[in-house]
Design a protein around this motif. Sequence first.
Motif, PDB file in Angstrom:
ATOM      1  N   PRO A   1       0.813  -1.223   0.000  1.00  0.00           N
ATOM      2  CA  PRO A   1       0.000   0.000   0.000  1.00  0.00           C
ATOM      3  C   PRO A   1       0.846   1.272   0.000  1.00  0.00           C
ATOM      4  CG  PRO A   1      -0.874  -1.576   1.575  1.00  0.00           C
ATOM      5  CD  PRO A   1       0.438  -2.129   1.108  1.00  0.00           C
ATOM      6  N   THR A   2       1.972   1.252   0.724  1.00  0.00           N
ATOM      7  CA  THR A   2       2.812   2.462   0.770  1.00  0.00           C
ATOM      8  C   THR A   2       3.426   2.767  -0.595  1.00  0.00           C
ATOM      9  OG1 THR A   2       4.699   1.116   1.528  1.00  0.00           O
ATOM     10  CG2 THR A   2       3.380   2.243   3.217  1.00  0.00           C
ATOM     11  N   LEU A   3       3.761   1.721  -1.355  1.00  0.00           N
ATOM     12  CA  LEU A   3       4.302   1.931  -2.694  1.00  0.00           C
ATOM     13  C   LEU A   3       3.220   2.534  -3.593  1.00  0.00           C
ATOM     14  CD1 LEU A   3       6.638   1.648  -4.697  1.00  0.00           C
ATOM     15  CD2 LEU A   3       5.776  -0.635  -5.255  1.00  0.00           C
ATOM     16  N   MET A   4       2.002   2.005  -3.495  1.00  0.00           N
ATOM     17  CA  MET A   4       0.907   2.548  -4.293  1.00  0.00           C
ATOM     18  C   MET A   4       0.697   4.033  -3.989  1.00  0.00           C
ATOM     19  SD  MET A   4      -0.415   0.372  -6.429  1.00  0.00           S
ATOM     20  CE  MET A   4      -2.085   0.934  -6.768  1.00  0.00           C
ATOM     21  N   GLU A   5       0.752   4.383  -2.722  1.00  0.00           N
ATOM     22  CA  GLU A   5       0.613   5.793  -2.338  1.00  0.00           C
ATOM     23  C   GLU A   5       1.743   6.649  -2.899  1.00  0.00           C
ATOM     24  OE1 GLU A   5      -0.367   7.295   1.636  1.00  0.00           O
ATOM     25  OE2 GLU A   5      -0.903   5.227   2.151  1.00  0.00           O
ATOM     26  N   SER A   6       2.947   6.088  -2.925  1.00  0.00           N
ATOM     27  CA  SER A   6       4.118   6.861  -3.358  1.00  0.00           C
ATOM     28  C   SER A   6       4.037   7.289  -4.817  1.00  0.00           C
ATOM     29  CB  SER A   6       5.402   6.058  -3.126  1.00  0.00           C
ATOM     30  OG  SER A   6       5.516   4.994  -4.066  1.00  0.00           O
ATOM     31  N   PHE A   7       3.292   6.541  -5.645  1.00  0.00           N
ATOM     32  CA  PHE A   7       3.155   6.901  -7.053  1.00  0.00           C
ATOM     33  C   PHE A   7       2.455   8.255  -7.217  1.00  0.00           C
ATOM     34  CE2 PHE A   7       2.880   2.054  -7.759  1.00  0.00           C
ATOM     35  CZ  PHE A   7       4.254   1.952  -7.879  1.00  0.00           C
ATOM     36  N   PHE A   8       1.666   8.642  -6.230  1.00  0.00           N
ATOM     37  CA  PHE A   8       0.915   9.897  -6.285  1.00  0.00           C
ATOM     38  C   PHE A   8       1.716  11.085  -5.739  1.00  0.00           C
ATOM     39  CE2 PHE A   8      -2.175   6.555  -6.316  1.00  0.00           C
ATOM     40  CZ  PHE A   8      -3.324   7.035  -6.931  1.00  0.00           C
ATOM     41  N   LYS A   9       2.822  10.800  -5.059  1.00  0.00           N
ATOM     42  CA  LYS A   9       3.498  11.803  -4.228  1.00  0.00           C
ATOM     43  C   LYS A   9       3.879  13.077  -4.995  1.00  0.00           C
ATOM     44  CE  LYS A   9       7.483  12.227  -1.095  1.00  0.00           C
ATOM     45  NZ  LYS A   9       8.263  13.237  -1.836  1.00  0.00           N
ATOM     46  N   ASP A  10       4.623  12.950  -6.088  1.00  0.00           N
ATOM     47  CA  ASP A  10       5.133  14.140  -6.779  1.00  0.00           C
ATOM     48  C   ASP A  10       4.015  15.011  -7.342  1.00  0.00           C
ATOM     49  OD1 ASP A  10       7.691  13.435  -6.175  1.00  0.00           O
ATOM     50  OD2 ASP A  10       8.223  12.691  -8.159  1.00  0.00           O
ATOM     51  N   SER A  11       3.052  14.385  -7.995  1.00  0.00           N
ATOM     52  CA  SER A  11       1.978  15.189  -8.590  1.00  0.00           C
ATOM     53  C   SER A  11       1.164  15.874  -7.499  1.00  0.00           C
ATOM     54  CB  SER A  11       1.078  14.337  -9.487  1.00  0.00           C
ATOM     55  OG  SER A  11       0.346  13.398  -8.746  1.00  0.00           O
ATOM     56  N   LEU A  12       0.887  15.152  -6.399  1.00  0.00           N
ATOM     57  CA  LEU A  12       0.104  15.762  -5.316  1.00  0.00           C
ATOM     58  C   LEU A  12       0.843  16.918  -4.651  1.00  0.00           C
ATOM     59  CD1 LEU A  12      -1.761  12.863  -3.475  1.00  0.00           C
ATOM     60  CD2 LEU A  12      -2.750  14.840  -4.638  1.00  0.00           C
ATOM     61  N   GLU A  13       2.144  16.770  -4.469  1.00  0.00           N
ATOM     62  CA  GLU A  13       2.925  17.850  -3.859  1.00  0.00           C
ATOM     63  C   GLU A  13       2.880  19.104  -4.722  1.00  0.00           C
ATOM     64  OE1 GLU A  13       6.847  16.406  -3.076  1.00  0.00           O
ATOM     65  OE2 GLU A  13       6.261  15.380  -1.204  1.00  0.00           O
ATOM     66  N   ASN A  14       2.998  18.934  -6.047  1.00  0.00           N
ATOM     67  CA  ASN A  14       2.930  20.081  -6.955  1.00  0.00           C
ATOM     68  C   ASN A  14       1.561  20.749  -6.901  1.00  0.00           C
ATOM     69  OD1 ASN A  14       5.512  20.325  -8.303  1.00  0.00           O
ATOM     70  ND2 ASN A  14       5.095  18.368  -9.266  1.00  0.00           N
ATOM     71  N   ILE A  15       0.516  19.939  -6.851  1.00  0.00           N
ATOM     72  CA  ILE A  15      -0.847  20.474  -6.806  1.00  0.00           C
ATOM     73  C   ILE A  15      -1.086  21.246  -5.510  1.00  0.00           C
ATOM     74  CG2 ILE A  15      -3.278  19.809  -6.613  1.00  0.00           C
ATOM     75  CD1 ILE A  15      -2.557  17.428  -8.536  1.00  0.00           C
ATOM     76  N   ILE A  16      -0.710  20.647  -4.383  1.00  0.00           N
ATOM     77  CA  ILE A  16      -0.927  21.300  -3.076  1.00  0.00           C
ATOM     78  C   ILE A  16      -0.119  22.592  -2.983  1.00  0.00           C
ATOM     79  CG2 ILE A  16      -0.651  21.060  -0.591  1.00  0.00           C
ATOM     80  CD1 ILE A  16      -2.977  19.430  -1.846  1.00  0.00           C
ATOM     81  N   ASP A  17       1.128  22.575  -3.433  1.00  0.00           N
ATOM     82  CA  ASP A  17       1.951  23.793  -3.416  1.00  0.00           C
ATOM     83  C   ASP A  17       1.291  24.906  -4.219  1.00  0.00           C
ATOM     84  OD1 ASP A  17       3.842  22.612  -1.841  1.00  0.00           O
ATOM     85  OD2 ASP A  17       5.304  22.264  -3.438  1.00  0.00           O
ATOM     86  N   HIS A  18       0.754  24.539  -5.374  1.00  0.00           N
ATOM     87  CA  HIS A  18       0.133  25.539  -6.241  1.00  0.00           C
ATOM     88  C   HIS A  18      -1.094  26.150  -5.565  1.00  0.00           C
ATOM     89  CE1 HIS A  18       0.337  26.847 -10.562  1.00  0.00           C
ATOM     90  NE2 HIS A  18      -0.764  27.428 -10.161  1.00  0.00           N
ATOM     91  N   VAL A  19      -1.904  25.315  -4.952  1.00  0.00           N
ATOM     92  CA  VAL A  19      -3.095  25.817  -4.257  1.00  0.00           C
ATOM     93  C   VAL A  19      -2.686  26.748  -3.113  1.00  0.00           C
ATOM     94  CG1 VAL A  19      -5.046  25.139  -2.799  1.00  0.00           C
ATOM     95  CG2 VAL A  19      -4.535  23.833  -4.868  1.00  0.00           C
ATOM     96  N   GLN A  20      -1.675  26.361  -2.354  1.00  0.00           N
ATOM     97  CA  GLN A  20      -1.238  27.187  -1.222  1.00  0.00           C
ATOM     98  C   GLN A  20      -0.732  28.552  -1.685  1.00  0.00           C
ATOM     99  OE1 GLN A  20       1.510  24.399   0.536  1.00  0.00           O
ATOM    100  NE2 GLN A  20       0.003  23.659   2.038  1.00  0.00           N
ATOM    101  N   ASN A  21      -0.034  28.587  -2.820  1.00  0.00           N
ATOM    102  CA  ASN A  21       0.461  29.863  -3.349  1.00  0.00           C
ATOM    103  C   ASN A  21      -0.697  30.785  -3.757  1.00  0.00           C
ATOM    104  OD1 ASN A  21       3.194  29.312  -2.997  1.00  0.00           O
ATOM    105  ND2 ASN A  21       3.378  28.305  -4.975  1.00  0.00           N
TER     106      ASN A  21
END
Length: 571
Positions: free
Chosen positions: A348-368
């Motif tokens: 499950p942790t590996l499956m979650e990790s596939f989302f990590k980079d795209s989600l970080e970019n999305i969240i950063d953009h929203v916060q800005n």
Amino acid sequence: MVDHSGKSINLVVAIDFGTTYSGYVFSMTPDVLKFYGPQTWNSGHGGMTSLKTPTSLLLNPDQTFNSFGFEAEDKFAELVADENHHEFYLFQRFKMELHCKNIKKHSMIHDVSGKALTAMEVFSLSIKYLKDHCLKTIGDRGFLRSSNDVKFVLTVPAIWNDRSKQFMRAAAVQAGIDDAQLTLALEPEAASIYCQRESLENMRVGRQTELTNPGTRYMVVDIGGGTADFSVHEVEDEGTLTELYRASGGPYGGIYVDKEYLKMYDVIFGKDAIGQLKKEDMGEYLTIIREFEAKKRTVTANYGSCFVTSMSAVLNEMVANEKKIQSIQSSYLRDKVSLVKGKLKLSPTLMESFFKDSLENIIDHVQNILKSVEDINMILLVGGYGESPLVQETFRNEFTNLQIIIPQDCNLAVMKGAVLFGHNPMSITARILRFTYGVSINYEFDSNRHPRERRFTDKDGVERCRNAFQKLIDKNVKVPSTGRIVTIGHIPPPESPKKYILSVYCTEKNNPIVVDESCQRVGILVVSVPEHFAGIWRGREKYEFGMTEIKVSAIVKATNKTFQTTLDLLE
């Protein structure tokens, strides 16, 4: 509703041309919220059904149309199995070719095997298929009197530049859609319009009634397969919307989760393992992708179950089991992947990790954006990738002080909203310009303003600045969606008395002095008089900003002739 010619049209079709999936819906007046579409699309490999079909185009060896969507992928897999595929063309996920690219009329794109074809041909054939399929559906249901009675709306990301939008319009016209019957809709705007009109019971998360209150400010986060689009809207007293923050975004869509997943195969089976699989067993490749597509829609934070997938025979034969195990143990996959009876078992942790980079970019953009715009009290989350439970959970955890609103048919919000936009384009009253626009001219040289290296002397002995930036309009300016008109005049240069050519540019800069590397050419405008004309003349150009596309016209002040010219964006 009337079209550009003033003719009444009561049927609107929206074509949502996506990176991974495409589809269409339509509705008619007076019941514009009663949407119609095709039955679900079905695949052979992987047994997948969907309300959209993959953006995949199969062409015959002579470059004529063969099939589109699931059918195209399945047919190509059969051709590969029979070793008959080499001369065929399969194009997949090619919409991203228009993101941040200086696309031109004759730009080439490559299919899965590297064969090249003009992008215009690939896009237009794909749009033609969706258009024809839709008109047949309308006809089969007894709604169609004539295709002239239909208004078409084509969705585009709000973050696309003017050149990419013009390319899509040209492709649609080449596909047989009348230019006067075609409108482009910006994807986050369409989703916002839909959620304003949709009933409360069709909201999966959040209260739609608060979304429609005048004065409410909310962010639209439209996450599709390729791009993530962000916009901020405020509800007006009349229920219309105005944009508060210029559209922004990036390539953070769902296909980047797929890419992270496929990297795992290269680690286990060797570099370019997936490329080899595509060549030898396209059916197995499609099964891998479709299995993962279905599974990734169920992944949540702290997800409890492992993902088990079969290994294709082709990949299995590439590498011995001992070598596979060694590759896993010596990489980041250690303790996250195991081989079980000829299958891959992913933690499950590996499956979650596939989302990590795209989600970080999305969240950063929203916060800005939240730092830049005050009083945003909710986020509207839409798009195919926005359906992911992990994405939704991440938003709820990261933005606990904001209300997260998610429509029931998250994946169809853009498409349905585009239909509503077609019925009422004035649903959006104002937009924020993303760029500063201007034209390149050779101003008289000003030593206090212009760079010395740009100085030259013209044939009349006047010192000038080469390619100075003559500003038309500033970025971040709010303009009405009916258009703000900017007019400027020019005279032909001595060396070209019958015409002048203007290059129109856009830039992120506020006050550019000259056209430099920060500027992107939007298009070329040619203003001319007939060869037999012998008098003195002056051109006056009219630029309209604020609509989903730029409009340009020009008048010659000696003949009073008006050129209803479209800015040529694709040369």
